[in-house]
Design an enzyme around this catalytic site. Structure first.
Site, PDB file in Angstrom:
ATOM      1  N   CYS A  18    -113.787  52.195  88.000  1.00  0.00           N
ATOM      2  CA  CYS A  18    -113.806  52.405  89.057  1.00  0.00           C
ATOM      3  C   CYS A  18    -114.919  51.354  90.382  1.00  0.00           C
ATOM      4  O   CYS A  18    -115.950  51.056  88.971  1.00  0.00           O
ATOM      5  CB  CYS A  18    -114.095  53.641  89.237  1.00  0.00           C
ATOM      6  SG  CYS A  18    -113.099  54.498  89.771  1.00  0.00           S
ATOM      7  N   ALA A  77    -106.979  27.812  82.854  1.00  0.00           N
ATOM      8  CA  ALA A  77    -107.572  26.884  83.225  1.00  0.00           C
ATOM      9  C   ALA A  77    -108.981  26.916  82.304  1.00  0.00           C
ATOM     10  O   ALA A  77    -109.552  25.422  82.354  1.00  0.00           O
ATOM     11  CB  ALA A  77    -107.468  26.228  84.512  1.00  0.00           C
ATOM     12  N   THR A 116    -104.220  31.123  85.267  1.00  0.00           N
ATOM     13  CA  THR A 116    -103.960  30.839  83.851  1.00  0.00           C
ATOM     14  C   THR A 116    -105.297  30.378  83.039  1.00  0.00           C
ATOM     15  O   THR A 116    -106.574  30.991  83.947  1.00  0.00           O
ATOM     16  CB  THR A 116    -103.398  29.327  84.105  1.00  0.00           C
ATOM     17  OG1 THR A 116    -104.238  28.570  84.460  1.00  0.00           O
ATOM     18  CG2 THR A 116    -101.953  29.645  84.773  1.00  0.00           C
ATOM     19  N   GLY A 149    -115.340  33.885  81.077  1.00  0.00           N
ATOM     20  CA  GLY A 149    -114.108  32.932  82.010  1.00  0.00           C
ATOM     21  C   GLY A 149    -114.499  31.728  83.157  1.00  0.00           C
ATOM     22  O   GLY A 149    -112.932  31.331  83.651  1.00  0.00           O
TER      23      GLY A 149
HETATM   24  P1  NAD Z   1    -105.204  34.717  78.718  1.00  0.00           P
HETATM   25  O1  NAD Z   1    -105.243  33.793  77.760  1.00  0.00           O
HETATM   26  O2  NAD Z   1    -104.234  35.550  77.833  1.00  0.00           O
HETATM   27  O3  NAD Z   1    -103.481  34.329  80.113  1.00  0.00           O
HETATM   28  C1  NAD Z   1    -103.533  33.049  80.563  1.00  0.00           C
HETATM   29  C2  NAD Z   1    -101.758  32.866  80.907  1.00  0.00           C
HETATM   30  O4  NAD Z   1    -101.759  30.998  81.077  1.00  0.00           O
HETATM   31  C3  NAD Z   1    -101.251  32.577  79.052  1.00  0.00           C
HETATM   32  O5  NAD Z   1    -100.507  34.268  78.710  1.00  0.00           O
HETATM   33  C4  NAD Z   1    -100.885  31.354  79.398  1.00  0.00           C
HETATM   34  O6  NAD Z   1     -99.691  30.680  78.990  1.00  0.00           O
HETATM   35  C5  NAD Z   1    -100.728  31.246  80.645  1.00  0.00           C
HETATM   36  N1  NAD Z   1    -100.573  29.797  81.081  1.00  0.00           N
HETATM   37  C6  NAD Z   1    -101.437  29.204  80.562  1.00  0.00           C
HETATM   38  N2  NAD Z   1    -101.214  27.791  81.352  1.00  0.00           N
HETATM   39  C7  NAD Z   1    -100.513  27.831  81.807  1.00  0.00           C
HETATM   40  C8  NAD Z   1     -99.884  26.965  82.897  1.00  0.00           C
HETATM   41  N3  NAD Z   1     -99.582  25.953  82.972  1.00  0.00           N
HETATM   42  N4  NAD Z   1     -98.627  27.254  83.270  1.00  0.00           N
HETATM   43  C9  NAD Z   1     -98.010  28.526  82.840  1.00  0.00           C
HETATM   44  N5  NAD Z   1     -98.631  29.470  82.413  1.00  0.00           N
HETATM   45  C10 NAD Z   1     -99.484  29.394  81.406  1.00  0.00           C
HETATM   46  O7  NAD Z   1    -106.340  34.535  79.828  1.00  0.00           O
HETATM   47  P2  NAD Z   1    -106.294  36.130  80.771  1.00  0.00           P
HETATM   48  O8  NAD Z   1    -107.094  37.148  80.370  1.00  0.00           O
HETATM   49  O9  NAD Z   1    -105.512  36.428  81.745  1.00  0.00           O
HETATM   50  O10 NAD Z   1    -107.856  35.301  81.790  1.00  0.00           O
HETATM   51  C11 NAD Z   1    -106.331  34.072  82.448  1.00  0.00           C
HETATM   52  C12 NAD Z   1    -108.193  33.111  83.286  1.00  0.00           C
HETATM   53  O11 NAD Z   1    -108.438  33.801  84.249  1.00  0.00           O
HETATM   54  C13 NAD Z   1    -108.701  33.206  81.839  1.00  0.00           C
HETATM   55  O12 NAD Z   1    -109.403  31.480  82.446  1.00  0.00           O
HETATM   56  C14 NAD Z   1    -109.487  33.557  82.930  1.00  0.00           C
HETATM   57  O13 NAD Z   1    -111.655  33.284  82.339  1.00  0.00           O
HETATM   58  C15 NAD Z   1    -109.972  33.916  83.792  1.00  0.00           C
HETATM   59  N6  NAD Z   1    -110.344  35.791  84.253  1.00  0.00           N
HETATM   60  C16 NAD Z   1    -110.800  36.198  85.902  1.00  0.00           C
HETATM   61  C17 NAD Z   1    -110.688  36.998  85.625  1.00  0.00           C
HETATM   62  C18 NAD Z   1    -111.461  37.375  87.615  1.00  0.00           C
HETATM   63  O14 NAD Z   1    -112.113  38.117  87.432  1.00  0.00           O
HETATM   64  N7  NAD Z   1    -110.913  36.521  88.032  1.00  0.00           N
HETATM   65  C19 NAD Z   1    -111.574  37.761  85.234  1.00  0.00           C
HETATM   66  C20 NAD Z   1    -110.996  37.949  83.798  1.00  0.00           C
HETATM   67  C21 NAD Z   1    -110.930  36.041  82.536  1.00  0.00           C
END
Ligand code: NAD
Length: 579
Positions: free
Chosen positions: A425, A280, A278, A514
């Site tokens: 990739c 967060a 999410t 992120g």
């Molecule tokens: P986004 O905002 O498009 O999607 C997040 C989703 O989480 C939303 O659809 C929202 O409705 C849902 N959500 C929020 N709080 C919730 C809760 N308590 N319960 C259930 N659903 C909930 O964001 P995204 O592009 O999907 O990115 C998500 C997170 O991952 C961000 O924090 C982002 O920075 C991080 N991220 C990580 C990586 C990685 O490689 N690990 C890459 C990109 C993004």
């Protein structure tokens, strides 16, 4: 952010641009349509691709993904960027500050055409509070990672990283496979939506909680998710059938993920793996508090942002506690790059939040040590055949790389294109007998294919900011560095500088992507392969120095894999201890 500031939010961005409504994505085709040459046209097409309704999460608000990651500061700024790109000469460079064009200077042909800095604040002021004050006044923009650098390609952009992370988890904990293993997670947004497909590609079963029903529907429509369940009971029953049958399966359930994890604990339904994606990192505009539907929470955010933030952080605390409890009950737990552990440690004093690891130290760092990271490319023609030809090039160049071969097969079978056809990739530094890196070999090959007409129009090669040597992020990419240099941010700055020196066509430096404002600095590049000699020179330089930053950054921290790669691939490291 005050109530007044919150209320004026919608007014700040203006009405969606008429041009954007007409384009509905990137212009396509094999001829220049808007700009003087392909390097400017590529920037033009990639910006519009970021805001393609098929690609972006909320393009009408300029939001591309990751909470509020935007591609331009306002609709006026978007129109102005397009005009500047139309008029940009081959020896000029456009400067973009937090999504707004602010200057243009004569430079030279090999210099970048666009330089971008997004969301950066000076250390002492580098926090959400100050950022939101400035954002409310229209003076800054959250660029996330690839949103503000015009390199986002939809959920397809993260899918291989998610797939590789889970494959590595399966190698470490199981028999290299997630068959009959249950993964539970949260979030089905822009990037998080890749989770269910990455699980099923590894033959596992996934239950994902998501509060916004349209997000669940979108992932089903685009084949990232198999099923939509009306209740946790239904999701669990279907998941159990699939686990028993050893079949891959994924299902989204409309509920708050903190509630779902607590419910699983109460029922003693312990998954094999628990993670979360999410948004967060942003307690106000990313994460949803428990006790509300998404629509009710959106209303609360507008009416009373202070209460929203408090309730959001309260839910995060319960959420992290539930992950820790599931870990105690035997689940494998890892944080998936959204800084949820940092949030509850900082705002709720939860000292044991970091008792489960982040995905980078757990699964990814050995790849970073070898300069390996998410290399991606987009066909500016809009023709999927161009990407299939580049897939062939991967097969011709790297036949001995079995996991890459498997990935190309899986991607062709299971990953739908969104917007401009693109591919991802993980390629690295490793040099051949002529001293050419893996990434450079591939880019030079594409450039040849463009020159010969086998690929019908230029191709843009870019990457995530989450790469081997382009990011400092103590709660994510540089978590638990073995020499304690997690927070040293000289590396991404050097990365941007060396990309500029090498002649990348767009170079950008961002804060916060992120994990939230103040928690990371990172950089990105684009190289336009138009089949020219100049493109070949730039590609060779950029795709040596850029992954090379990953090798030297990790070698400097003393990682054996990086020191080994430096020796094998002849990377010069002054003052190396073991030489
Ligand atoms: P986004 O905002 O498009 O999607 C997040 C989703 O989480 C939303 O659809 C929202 O409705 C849902 N959500 C929020 N709080 C919730 C809760 N308590 N319960 C259930 N659903 C909930 O964001 P995204 O592009 O999907 O990115 C998500 C997170 O991952 C961000 O924090 C982002 O920075 C991080 N991220 C990580 C990586 C990685 O490689 N690990 C890459 C990109 C993004």
């Amino acid at each position: 952010m005050s109530k007044e500031q919150a209320k004026t939010r919608d007014e700040r961005f203006g009405e969606p641009s008429e041009q954007w409504k007409e384009y509905q994505g990137s212009p396509t085709g094999t001829d220049l349509t808007e700009c003087q040459s392909w390097r400017q046209e590529a920037a033009f097409r990639m910006l519009n691709n970021n805001l393609d309704p098929e690609v972006a999460e909320r393009p009408e608000d300029l939001v591309v993904y990751g909470g509020t990651g935007r591609a331009a500061r306002s609709w006026d700024a978007y129109d102005a960027i397009l005009d500047e790109l139309r008029n940009l000469d081959d020896d000029e460079t456009l400067l973009v500050q937090s999504g707004k064009p602010v200057g243009k200077f004569p430079t030279h042909e090999r210099a970048p055409r666009v330089l971008i800095a997004n969301s950066n604040l000076v250390g002492h002021w580098d926090n959400w509070e100050h950022f939101h004050e400035l954002e409310a006044e229209g003076k800054i923009m959250y660029g996330q990672m690839t949103a503000g650098s015009w390199a986002y390609i939809g959920t397809q952009g993260i899918i291989q990283g998610t797939y590789e992370t889970l494959a590595e988890l399966a190698r470490q904990h199981y028999d290299s496979d997630l068959q009959s293993k249950l993964v539970v997670t949260g979030g089905l947004g822009g990037m998080s939506g890749a989770q269910p497909l990455a699980v099923t590609m590894n033959h596992g079963v996934c239950i994902a909680a998501e509060v916004q029903p349209d997000r669940i529907e979108r992932r089903v429509e685009t084949d990232y998710l198999m099923d939509y369940a009306d209740s946790l009971d239904e999701a669990l029953a279907n998941a159990k059938d699939a686990l028993e049958a050893g079949e891959p399966y994924s299902v989204g359930v409309e509920m708050n993920v903190a509630d779902m994890l607590e419910e699983l604990l109460a029922r003693d339904e312990i998954p094999d793996i628990v993670t979360d994606q999410t948004s967060a990192h942003d307690e106000l505009e990313g994460y949803y508090p428990s006790g509300y539907t998404a629509a009710e929470a959106d209303e609360l955010r507008d009416e009373d942002p202070e209460t929203y933030v408090e309730e959001s952080l309260d839910t995060m605390e319960r959420h992290v506690q539930a992950i820790l409890d599931l870990q105690d009950e035997g689940a494998i737990a890892f944080e998936y790059g959204n800084n949820i552990r940092g949030q509850v440690k900082n705002h709720r004093g939860m000292d044991n939040a970091f008792d489960f690891p982040g995905f980078v130290p757990a699964y990814i760092r050995p790849m970073f040590c070898r300069g390996r990271g998410p290399f991606r490319w987009a066909a500016l023609s809009g023709d999927p055949e161009d990407i299939y030809r580049t897939d062939e090039a991967i097969r011709e160049l790297f036949p001995e790389n079995e996991s890459l071969m498997r990935w190309i097969d899986l991607a062709q079978e299971q990953v739908s294109f969104q917007g401009l056809p693109s591919r991802v990739c993980w390629l690295g530094y490793e040099t051949d007998e002529e001293g050419i890196t893996e990434r450079a070999r591939f880019a030079l090959k594409i450039n040849e294919l463009v020159a010969s007409g086998e690929v019908s129009a230029p191709v843009v090669v870019t990457r995530d900011h989450l790469d081997a040597g382009s990011v400092a992020s103590p709660n994510r990419e540089t978590e638990a560095m073995q020499d304690g240099t997690d927070a040293v941010a000289d590396w991404p700055i050097l990365n941007a500088l060396v990309n500029t020196a090498s002649g990348a066509d767009i170079v950008s430096v961002h804060d916060g992507g992120g994990v939230g404002i103040g928690n990371s600095l990172h950089s990105n590049n684009h190289v336009v392969l138009d089949g020219s000699e100049l493109a070949a020179k730039k590609a060779r330089a950029v795709f040596t120095t850029d992954p090379g930053m990953g090798v030297i950054r990790h070698a400097d921290a003393g990682y054996d894999d990086a020191l080994d790669e430096a020796t094998k691939s002849n990377v010069h490291i002054p003052m190396r201890d073991d030489e």
